[in-house]
Design a protein around this motif. Sequence first.
Motif, PDB file in Angstrom:
ATOM      1  N   ALA A 143       0.809  -1.214   0.000  1.00  0.00           N
ATOM      2  CA  ALA A 143       0.000   0.000   0.000  1.00  0.00           C
ATOM      3  C   ALA A 143       0.845   1.268   0.000  1.00  0.00           C
ATOM      4  O   ALA A 143       0.303   2.379  -0.103  1.00  0.00           O
ATOM      5  CB  ALA A 143      -0.927   0.011   1.213  1.00  0.00           C
ATOM      6  N   GLY A 144       2.159   1.118   0.132  1.00  0.00           N
ATOM      7  CA  GLY A 144       3.043   2.275   0.104  1.00  0.00           C
ATOM      8  C   GLY A 144       2.922   3.168   1.321  1.00  0.00           C
ATOM      9  O   GLY A 144       3.163   4.377   1.233  1.00  0.00           O
ATOM     10  N   LEU A 167      -6.200   6.531   2.730  1.00  0.00           N
ATOM     11  CA  LEU A 167      -6.474   5.563   1.671  1.00  0.00           C
ATOM     12  C   LEU A 167      -5.450   4.435   1.703  1.00  0.00           C
ATOM     13  O   LEU A 167      -5.798   3.254   1.599  1.00  0.00           O
ATOM     14  CB  LEU A 167      -6.447   6.254   0.308  1.00  0.00           C
ATOM     15  CG  LEU A 167      -6.587   5.355  -0.921  1.00  0.00           C
ATOM     16  CD1 LEU A 167      -7.920   4.625  -0.914  1.00  0.00           C
ATOM     17  CD2 LEU A 167      -6.434   6.175  -2.206  1.00  0.00           C
ATOM     18  N   ARG A 168      -4.198   4.782   1.865  1.00  0.00           N
ATOM     19  CA  ARG A 168      -3.148   3.760   1.941  1.00  0.00           C
ATOM     20  C   ARG A 168      -3.371   2.815   3.124  1.00  0.00           C
ATOM     21  O   ARG A 168      -3.198   1.600   3.007  1.00  0.00           O
ATOM     22  CB  ARG A 168      -1.770   4.417   2.047  1.00  0.00           C
ATOM     23  CG  ARG A 168      -1.306   5.147   0.791  1.00  0.00           C
ATOM     24  CD  ARG A 168       0.102   5.687   0.976  1.00  0.00           C
ATOM     25  NE  ARG A 168       0.539   6.517  -0.131  1.00  0.00           N
ATOM     26  CZ  ARG A 168       1.047   6.047  -1.278  1.00  0.00           C
ATOM     27  NH1 ARG A 168       1.161   4.737  -1.448  1.00  0.00           N
ATOM     28  NH2 ARG A 168       1.432   6.870  -2.236  1.00  0.00           N
ATOM     29  N   ARG A 196      -4.385  12.304  -6.636  1.00  0.00           N
ATOM     30  CA  ARG A 196      -5.231  11.409  -7.430  1.00  0.00           C
ATOM     31  C   ARG A 196      -4.370  10.561  -8.358  1.00  0.00           C
ATOM     32  O   ARG A 196      -4.563   9.346  -8.477  1.00  0.00           O
ATOM     33  CB  ARG A 196      -6.241  12.224  -8.240  1.00  0.00           C
ATOM     34  CG  ARG A 196      -7.230  11.361  -9.022  1.00  0.00           C
ATOM     35  CD  ARG A 196      -8.207  12.210  -9.804  1.00  0.00           C
ATOM     36  NE  ARG A 196      -9.015  13.042  -8.922  1.00  0.00           N
ATOM     37  CZ  ARG A 196      -8.924  14.367  -8.856  1.00  0.00           C
ATOM     38  NH1 ARG A 196      -8.068  15.018  -9.650  1.00  0.00           N
ATOM     39  NH2 ARG A 196      -9.703  15.039  -8.046  1.00  0.00           N
ATOM     40  N   ALA A 197      -3.405  11.183  -9.000  1.00  0.00           N
ATOM     41  CA  ALA A 197      -2.509  10.435  -9.888  1.00  0.00           C
ATOM     42  C   ALA A 197      -1.713   9.399  -9.102  1.00  0.00           C
ATOM     43  O   ALA A 197      -1.508   8.270  -9.569  1.00  0.00           O
ATOM     44  CB  ALA A 197      -1.560  11.407 -10.595  1.00  0.00           C
ATOM     45  N   GLU A 198      -1.289   9.778  -7.892  1.00  0.00           N
ATOM     46  CA  GLU A 198      -0.530   8.844  -7.062  1.00  0.00           C
ATOM     47  C   GLU A 198      -1.401   7.672  -6.616  1.00  0.00           C
ATOM     48  O   GLU A 198      -0.939   6.525  -6.560  1.00  0.00           O
ATOM     49  CB  GLU A 198       0.025   9.574  -5.840  1.00  0.00           C
ATOM     50  CG  GLU A 198       1.062   8.780  -5.073  1.00  0.00           C
ATOM     51  CD  GLU A 198       1.794   9.612  -4.036  1.00  0.00           C
ATOM     52  OE1 GLU A 198       2.425   9.000  -3.143  1.00  0.00           O
ATOM     53  OE2 GLU A 198       1.742  10.860  -4.111  1.00  0.00           O
ATOM     54  N   LEU A 202      -0.798   3.707  -7.443  1.00  0.00           N
ATOM     55  CA  LEU A 202      -0.784   2.679  -6.401  1.00  0.00           C
ATOM     56  C   LEU A 202      -1.713   1.525  -6.763  1.00  0.00           C
ATOM     57  O   LEU A 202      -1.335   0.350  -6.644  1.00  0.00           O
ATOM     58  CB  LEU A 202      -1.207   3.304  -5.068  1.00  0.00           C
ATOM     59  CG  LEU A 202      -1.482   2.347  -3.909  1.00  0.00           C
ATOM     60  CD1 LEU A 202      -0.237   1.542  -3.577  1.00  0.00           C
ATOM     61  CD2 LEU A 202      -1.963   3.132  -2.695  1.00  0.00           C
ATOM     62  N   LEU A 203      -2.920   1.824  -7.228  1.00  0.00           N
ATOM     63  CA  LEU A 203      -3.865   0.766  -7.586  1.00  0.00           C
ATOM     64  C   LEU A 203      -3.365  -0.040  -8.783  1.00  0.00           C
ATOM     65  O   LEU A 203      -3.562  -1.264  -8.845  1.00  0.00           O
ATOM     66  CB  LEU A 203      -5.234   1.361  -7.874  1.00  0.00           C
ATOM     67  CG  LEU A 203      -5.933   2.023  -6.679  1.00  0.00           C
ATOM     68  CD1 LEU A 203      -7.294   2.570  -7.099  1.00  0.00           C
ATOM     69  CD2 LEU A 203      -6.086   1.047  -5.525  1.00  0.00           C
TER      70      LEU A 203
END
Length: 271
Positions: A143-144, A167-168, A196-198, A202-203
């Motif tokens: 999940a970083g 979120l992570r 949002r881009a990050e 991640l997904l």
Amino acid sequence: MDSPHGAAVTVKDFGLKGPRGWAFRSVTIDAAPSSLIAIEGPSGSGRTCLLLALTGRMRPAEGSAEVGGLALPRKIAAVRRISALGPVPGVSELDPALTVAEHLRERALLQRRFDASLRALLRPRAERTAEAQRRVAEALDAAGLDLAALPKQERTAVRDLERLEALRLSLALALISRPRLLAVDDTDLKLSDTDRAEAWTLLRRIAASGTTVLAVCSQAPKDTTVVRTVGCAADEPTDADTHADTDSAEQPDDNTTEEETAHALTGTRRA
């Protein structure tokens, strides 16, 4: 991290009807294992209902669907066992009063207690503890989420997390169970363009590692399998309406997974 083989998602003319009408109808999906599937649409269009139906948390009313080769709704309990919920408002929210460490410890305990084989439960305590620690570390890495970078490290309260950090954490908690299907609601809600881009990066990484990802969003990136929901009627149930139905239906039973048990415990704690 041991990468489970992602669950293929095949859906045809899928529909779900709530107490106030159809949440969604005529949904068709053909996604290979380890896909990143974006469920796109405006709020109230049935996005969350579709997410919950595809993870076995809500019972569809029409059409056919298979998740990981398991037919819905006939194998709904089995689909719940191979899937996990990330953040879903009203269903699997983080408790703002708990710390990151408390969330991780609770989820690892539930995973070990309710989702382990009899052989695993009979292993020495030290081995079980070490295995739980490995799962948590692997999930955090996937999940970083760097605990050392948080304001108070693992003792940071959820209320003090930034939106992307929260979120992570939600994703890490879901990944502890090593699901074949991971579901995330409101992926791009209240995120800056950079965050949002990050989040989508991640997904993509989670999907590439072997877990199929379902992600609800208002606008999907171009490189995803996109499913659009538009709603079916003026009186269709809102996501909040259906969450209430889901909570009452998802009581622990003999087939309860760690994910569902965590939801039930969270609901009890907040009552």
